[in-house]
Design a protein around this motif. Structure first.
Motif, PDB file in Angstrom:
ATOM      1  N   PHE A   1      34.034  55.200  64.873  1.00  0.00           N
ATOM      2  CA  PHE A   1      34.668  54.950  63.582  1.00  0.00           C
ATOM      3  C   PHE A   1      33.617  54.631  62.519  1.00  0.00           C
ATOM      4  O   PHE A   1      33.698  55.100  61.374  1.00  0.00           O
ATOM      5  CB  PHE A   1      35.668  53.799  63.716  1.00  0.00           C
ATOM      6  N   MET A   2      32.611  53.862  62.897  1.00  0.00           N
ATOM      7  CA  MET A   2      31.526  53.541  61.966  1.00  0.00           C
ATOM      8  C   MET A   2      30.755  54.801  61.574  1.00  0.00           C
ATOM      9  O   MET A   2      30.398  54.989  60.401  1.00  0.00           O
ATOM     10  CB  MET A   2      30.587  52.509  62.585  1.00  0.00           C
ATOM     11  N   ALA A   3      30.503  55.679  62.545  1.00  0.00           N
ATOM     12  CA  ALA A   3      29.807  56.936  62.243  1.00  0.00           C
ATOM     13  C   ALA A   3      30.602  57.768  61.243  1.00  0.00           C
ATOM     14  O   ALA A   3      30.033  58.393  60.339  1.00  0.00           O
ATOM     15  CB  ALA A   3      29.562  57.725  63.531  1.00  0.00           C
ATOM     16  N   VAL A   4      31.922  57.765  61.398  1.00  0.00           N
ATOM     17  CA  VAL A   4      32.786  58.488  60.450  1.00  0.00           C
ATOM     18  C   VAL A   4      32.722  57.833  59.076  1.00  0.00           C
ATOM     19  O   VAL A   4      32.608  58.506  58.042  1.00  0.00           O
ATOM     20  CB  VAL A   4      34.246  58.540  60.959  1.00  0.00           C
TER      21      VAL A   4
ATOM     22  N   ALA B   1      47.105  49.732  56.803  1.00  0.00           N
ATOM     23  CA  ALA B   1      47.766  48.643  57.540  1.00  0.00           C
ATOM     24  C   ALA B   1      46.745  47.815  58.320  1.00  0.00           C
ATOM     25  O   ALA B   1      46.814  46.577  58.343  1.00  0.00           O
ATOM     26  CB  ALA B   1      48.818  49.221  58.482  1.00  0.00           C
ATOM     27  N   VAL B   2      45.789  48.492  58.945  1.00  0.00           N
ATOM     28  CA  VAL B   2      44.738  47.795  59.704  1.00  0.00           C
ATOM     29  C   VAL B   2      43.832  47.020  58.751  1.00  0.00           C
ATOM     30  O   VAL B   2      43.414  45.893  59.049  1.00  0.00           O
ATOM     31  CB  VAL B   2      43.929  48.804  60.556  1.00  0.00           C
ATOM     32  N   ALA B   3      43.528  47.614  57.607  1.00  0.00           N
ATOM     33  CA  ALA B   3      42.698  46.930  56.604  1.00  0.00           C
ATOM     34  C   ALA B   3      43.336  45.598  56.212  1.00  0.00           C
ATOM     35  O   ALA B   3      42.662  44.554  56.141  1.00  0.00           O
ATOM     36  CB  ALA B   3      42.518  47.824  55.380  1.00  0.00           C
ATOM     37  N   GLU B   4      44.647  45.620  55.999  1.00  0.00           N
ATOM     38  CA  GLU B   4      45.355  44.391  55.634  1.00  0.00           C
ATOM     39  C   GLU B   4      45.257  43.347  56.745  1.00  0.00           C
ATOM     40  O   GLU B   4      45.031  42.162  56.485  1.00  0.00           O
ATOM     41  CB  GLU B   4      46.818  44.713  55.333  1.00  0.00           C
ATOM     42  N   ALA B   5      45.410  43.792  57.997  1.00  0.00           N
ATOM     43  CA  ALA B   5      45.329  42.860  59.132  1.00  0.00           C
ATOM     44  C   ALA B   5      43.935  42.265  59.285  1.00  0.00           C
ATOM     45  O   ALA B   5      43.784  41.146  59.784  1.00  0.00           O
ATOM     46  CB  ALA B   5      45.735  43.577  60.419  1.00  0.00           C
TER      47      ALA B   5
ATOM     48  N   ALA C   1      35.325  49.306  59.225  1.00  0.00           N
ATOM     49  CA  ALA C   1      34.394  49.559  60.328  1.00  0.00           C
ATOM     50  C   ALA C   1      33.468  48.368  60.545  1.00  0.00           C
ATOM     51  O   ALA C   1      33.238  47.938  61.684  1.00  0.00           O
ATOM     52  CB  ALA C   1      33.581  50.818  60.041  1.00  0.00           C
ATOM     53  N   GLU C   2      32.944  47.815  59.463  1.00  0.00           N
ATOM     54  CA  GLU C   2      32.004  46.690  59.577  1.00  0.00           C
ATOM     55  C   GLU C   2      32.685  45.445  60.139  1.00  0.00           C
ATOM     56  O   GLU C   2      32.149  44.778  61.033  1.00  0.00           O
ATOM     57  CB  GLU C   2      31.404  46.386  58.195  1.00  0.00           C
ATOM     58  N   ILE C   3      33.874  45.148  59.630  1.00  0.00           N
ATOM     59  CA  ILE C   3      34.583  43.950  60.101  1.00  0.00           C
ATOM     60  C   ILE C   3      35.053  44.135  61.540  1.00  0.00           C
ATOM     61  O   ILE C   3      34.960  43.216  62.363  1.00  0.00           O
ATOM     62  CB  ILE C   3      35.762  43.620  59.159  1.00  0.00           C
ATOM     63  N   ALA C   4      35.548  45.329  61.868  1.00  0.00           N
ATOM     64  CA  ALA C   4      36.017  45.586  63.234  1.00  0.00           C
ATOM     65  C   ALA C   4      34.882  45.434  64.234  1.00  0.00           C
ATOM     66  O   ALA C   4      35.033  44.751  65.263  1.00  0.00           O
ATOM     67  CB  ALA C   4      36.622  46.983  63.323  1.00  0.00           C
ATOM     68  N   LEU C   5      33.745  46.045  63.965  1.00  0.00           N
ATOM     69  CA  LEU C   5      32.605  45.947  64.887  1.00  0.00           C
ATOM     70  C   LEU C   5      32.129  44.504  65.044  1.00  0.00           C
ATOM     71  O   LEU C   5      31.690  44.092  66.127  1.00  0.00           O
ATOM     72  CB  LEU C   5      31.458  46.828  64.407  1.00  0.00           C
TER      73      LEU C   5
ATOM     74  N   TRP D   1      33.276  41.933  67.922  1.00  0.00           N
ATOM     75  CA  TRP D   1      32.689  41.838  69.267  1.00  0.00           C
ATOM     76  C   TRP D   1      31.619  40.752  69.345  1.00  0.00           C
ATOM     77  O   TRP D   1      31.398  40.214  70.412  1.00  0.00           O
ATOM     78  CB  TRP D   1      32.109  43.196  69.680  1.00  0.00           C
ATOM     79  N   GLY D   2      30.956  40.425  68.230  1.00  0.00           N
ATOM     80  CA  GLY D   2      29.830  39.491  68.368  1.00  0.00           C
ATOM     81  C   GLY D   2      29.555  38.612  67.177  1.00  0.00           C
ATOM     82  O   GLY D   2      28.437  38.110  67.038  1.00  0.00           O
ATOM     83  N   LYS D   3      30.541  38.373  66.327  1.00  0.00           N
ATOM     84  CA  LYS D   3      30.271  37.547  65.142  1.00  0.00           C
ATOM     85  C   LYS D   3      29.919  36.113  65.568  1.00  0.00           C
ATOM     86  O   LYS D   3      30.463  35.591  66.548  1.00  0.00           O
ATOM     87  CB  LYS D   3      31.465  37.563  64.194  1.00  0.00           C
ATOM     88  N   PRO D   4      29.016  35.460  64.836  1.00  0.00           N
ATOM     89  CA  PRO D   4      28.519  34.152  65.281  1.00  0.00           C
ATOM     90  C   PRO D   4      29.465  32.988  65.043  1.00  0.00           C
ATOM     91  O   PRO D   4      29.283  31.911  65.620  1.00  0.00           O
ATOM     92  CB  PRO D   4      27.235  33.984  64.456  1.00  0.00           C
TER      93      PRO D   4
END
Length: 680
Positions: free
Chosen positions: A125-128, A146-150, A177-181, A184-187
């Motif tokens: 998704f990030m590559a896209v 809808a996902v952006a809102e969530a 893409a940035e928020i979704a990724l 997995w590892g946000k501090p």
């Protein structure tokens, strides 16, 4: 004195047993192919199950291998009522500690599998979003919004004159893409999707301290806590595996489903077929197996292109027949109508037909023995994922790269086409196949219940309240060679719909139900109770709704949340007349799925075996005490009919608590009746 001589005993190798095809599977196509495999001298998982029995202590969950002083094996040899449980490992770890550690590690394994799948999709998704891949596009911009809102991404901006304007779609895609990724590892912070749960459930999690911080951290912490000499309180261990399970169900899996819908299209009902009979002797048969649809999307596009079809015809085939196994099969089914060739236990059998020109695999549930089976036939076995390779020398590895996805897909399809002429065994494709309607989801269920302009879950709730639908069951999960193939799935589902319980299904249960013919609207008149049959006939849906692959269990969570929002059935998922089931589970993913359903408030029953039976105190905690914290709990039942009736009893308990335990017919009121009500 004469020297005594001892007769030398020569041990001959024990003759291997073979499976009884009828005892091994209830599916006729599978029985036929097991018999064919045995005639050809090809060993399958069904035969291996006859020759290798499970470890009794391992089944109980009380074998610890977490350090080199072990394995420490603590079999349960007496009842809890017989006195204190004094079993200990070398370090002093109790049976409760060992079973809890093993259970938590299964959750970690399952959560990591689903969540790493989600990460791979997020990377594509990030590559896209960065315009680094020309082969993938945003197919569902409405789902993107809808996902952006969530995720808290703004979809409008204020203009200089203070008005609202739509934000650029490319900007939204990149920020999503940035928020979704980062999930997995946000501090710092907490899992964003946790707030998609009903507010009372979110508050329960908050109070219990189990809201995940990020996806990866919770899995890593399980591995740390279950290391020798760390966490030795089974309740505390379960608290951590709850965080990881929520991070899977409401995180990695849910993100995988959402991002796949945005990239590949949100599924809507589609007609197809299921079972080995979908293969065609005069076509190139390309079987795609695994769980990640990033490659399979490209394979579908490549196989349906004029270029590849013409190439197949030039090689003597009439066309290209795609077929899916396991959840990659479900992904292709729900978006493109590609038929499913079989469940987990049928992967070897697809090759044994002699008509499988190539089997392409990605990740999860891939038996290594398919390489040995492929050696006996002409089948090209192709692995495609960097983390999932095989040691056998006949396996071809073509590492898939999203940056030139279509090129990789066409290379694979060409390989299958060129192998069509190399068939060396007699082709034997069983004729059995069944029609199925699949591709349901949160959005399509809304549409079917209320149409384009008034889509809502109120209609479902109304029919639960009036008693036509007794309740909802999520029946999911794998196949297990330790029980008769598909029997648990089918008997549980048939018993539920017979008792007016509508079933939501995913994964191999969905495929099993399709093979049995349970995924058509016509099924309702044959197998359902009168109430559910009436609803299905009116709406035009099957009584068993196929919601996709195993990561798509997140759709069931969101569907349950929609039921809560629609009103009339309580304020939390734990209030709804709903139950979960995995009748033939076998993988760690199933334990993670089960645990995130339990901690979402769903009573969840597993079949075949359960990995805590050797630690009764710990098992009681899962089977009883968790309900006091989250509203859901685990249960275990081998017998499929009893299994279904445990679910029905729980559904009835919830109906009684809601005061809807007696069926209510709708009453047509004239104006005089309405005026009386207003007067009161």
């Amino acid at each position: 004195m004469a020297e005594e001589t001892k007769e030398k005993v020569v041990k001959t190798p024990k003759e291997k047993k073979v499976a009884d095809p009828v005892a091994a599977s209830m599916d006729l196509a599978t029985q036929i192919m097991i018999k064919r495999a045995q005639e050809l001298g090809v060993e399958t998982i069904f035969d291996r199950a006859e020759n290798m029995k499970p470890c009794n202590i391992g089944v109980q969950g009380t074998c610890c291998k977490n350090c080199s002083m072990g394995p420490c094996r603590l079999p349960l040899t007496k009842s809890v009522e017989d006195g204190p449980d004094e079993r200990k490992g070398l370090c002093g770890a109790t049976a409760n500690t060992i079973a809890a550690r093993n259970f938590a590690r299964m959750v970690a394994g399952g959560a990591s599998a689903h969540s790493d799948h989600g990460r791979c999709v997020a990377e594509v998704f990030m590559a896209v979003a960065r315009k680094e891949s020309n082969d993938y596009k945003i197919k569902d911009p409405q789902k993107l919004l809808a996902v952006a809102e969530a995720l808290g991404v703004a979809i409008t901006v204020k203009t200089d004159d203070g008005k609202e304007a739509d934000r650029n779609i490319d900007e939204i895609t990149l920020e999503v893409a940035e928020i979704a990724l980062a999930e997995w590892g946000k501090p710092e912070g907490e899992l964003l999707y946790a707030k998609r749960a009903p507010q009372p459930l979110y508050e329960k999690w908050k109070k219990a301290g189990v809201i995940p911080r990020n996806i990866d951290r919770e899995i890593v912490e399980i591995m740390h806590r279950t290391h020798m000499g760390v966490d030795q309180d089974y309740k505390n261990i379960v608290k951590q595996c709850t965080r990881a399970a929520i991070a899977d169900g409401w995180g990695g899996s849910m993100l995988a489903t959402d991002l796949q819908d945005i990239l590949f299209g949100t599924p809507y009902p589609v007609q197809s077929e299921a079972n080995l009979g979908i293969m065609k002797e005069d076509h190139v048969n390309l079987i795609i197996h695994g769980h990640e649809p990033v490659l399979s999307e490209m394979l579908v596009a490549a196989a349906q292109s004029k270029e590849m079809i013409d190439y197949a015809k030039s090689m003597g085939a009439k066309g290209i027949q795609l077929g899916g196994i396991c959840c990659t099969g479900n992904e292709m089914l729900q978006r493109h109508g590609v038929p499913t060739a079989g469940t987990f236990l049928q992967q070897e059998l697809a090759i044994i037909t002699g008509a499988c020109d190539a089997m392409v695999v990605d990740i999860q549930c891939i038996m290594q023995n398919i390489a040995n089976v492929a050696k006996c036939f002409h089948t090209k076995l192709i692995t495609t994922h960097p983390i999932a390779r095989m040691e056998q020398d006949n396996v071809i590895h073509i590492e898939f790269d999203e940056h030139h996805a279509m090129d990789d897909a066409k290379r694979i399809v060409r390989m299958a086409i060129e192998n069509f002429k190399n068939r060396r065994a007699e082709v034997m494709i069983p004729r059995q196949k069944a029609t199925q309607i699949a591709g349901f989801g949160v959005e399509s269920i809304k549409y079917h219940l209320g149409g384009t302009f008034r889509g809502d879950y109120y209609t479902l709730n109304d029919n639960i309240i009036n008693g036509r639908i007794r309740g909802i069951a999520g029946v999911v999960g794998c196949n297990n060679a330790r029980t008769r193939h598909n029997e648990g799935h089918i008997l549980v589902v048939k018993e539920l719909i017979k008792n007016d319980v509508i079933v939501l299904t995913t994964g191999c249960n969905g495929i099993a139900c399709a093979m049995e013919g349970l995924l058509t609207p016509e099924t309702a008149a044959v197998y359902c109770g009168p109430g559910l049959a009436e609803v299905c006939e009116t709406v035009g849906i099957p009584p068993v709704l196929h919601l996709g692959s195993c990561v798509d269990n997140s759709r069931i969570l969101l569907a349950a949340t929609e039921v809560v929002k629609a009103g009339g059935l309580g304020k939390d998922i734990s209030d709804i007349p709903v139950a979960g089931s995995a009748p033939e589970w076998m993988s760690e993913k199933a334990i993670s799925i089960g645990h995130y359903f339990v901690t979402a408030g769903v009573y969840t029953v597993f079949g075949v075996t359960f990995p805590t039976s050797g630690a009764p105190v710990f098992e009681k905690y899962l089977f009883e005490d968790l309900e006091k914290i989250y509203g859901g709990m685990w249960d275990f039942e081998i017998d499929p009919i009893k299994h279904a009736h445990k679910m029905i009893a729980h559904i009835d308990k919830k109906r009684k608590a809601l005061g809807i335990d007696k069926a209510r017919d709708r009453v047509l009121m004239d104006m005089a009746d309405r005026m009386k009500l207003e007067a009161v």
